[in-house]
Design a protein around this motif. Sequence first.
Motif: not given
Length: 197
Positions: A121-132
């Motif tokens: 769902l989300a990789n630590h390398k990517a920046s968080a730009d949304c809330m799950f």
Amino acid sequence: MAQLNEILQSINKEEKEVDQQVANYISFLRQCGAPPATERRVLRWMRFYYTEEVTSRQQREILADPNLPDEFRLALAEGLQGDLFHNVPFLIGMIPRIKSEFSAQLMLTGVTRYFERDAELANHKASADCMFIIVKGQVEVRLPNAGSFLRILQRGDIFGDSALVGDERWAGSTGISATFTATTKCCVMVFPIDAIR
């Protein structure tokens, strides 16, 4: 009463559409000669996906109905949200009426997404730009390098919320970087940070 009948008719129509969609998939898979195990797996996924999608669409339609008085819309939002928003930090401690109103608006801005087991769902390398927010299923949290298991998230648990305050780590609210992977079929609501602000 007439609106209630319309809603019930809409639900029955949606269920028939799900059944028709699943029947189309069965036909296609059989024409392609898919192995029975693959056919069962695809059908389980399609039934999960369409059932959750119909529910999500109905919730949005009801909450967005301009003919629905605010009092009823807020009561519905309270009922629909149930425990879904119980772990959202900025909603905890809010006055119930304001929380319901905000939750109703939040539900209208979210996008429902579906993930198969083992999907990232989300990789630590990517920046968080949304809330799950997890609606259904389970998601595991792992540290990036060693892949150490940290915990399982389930309905109502959130991640990516720290992006609201500028922390671009998916697990920033816990002070770490982490990767989030589905351990079951998952349904999540995704809220772009800009829509929440």
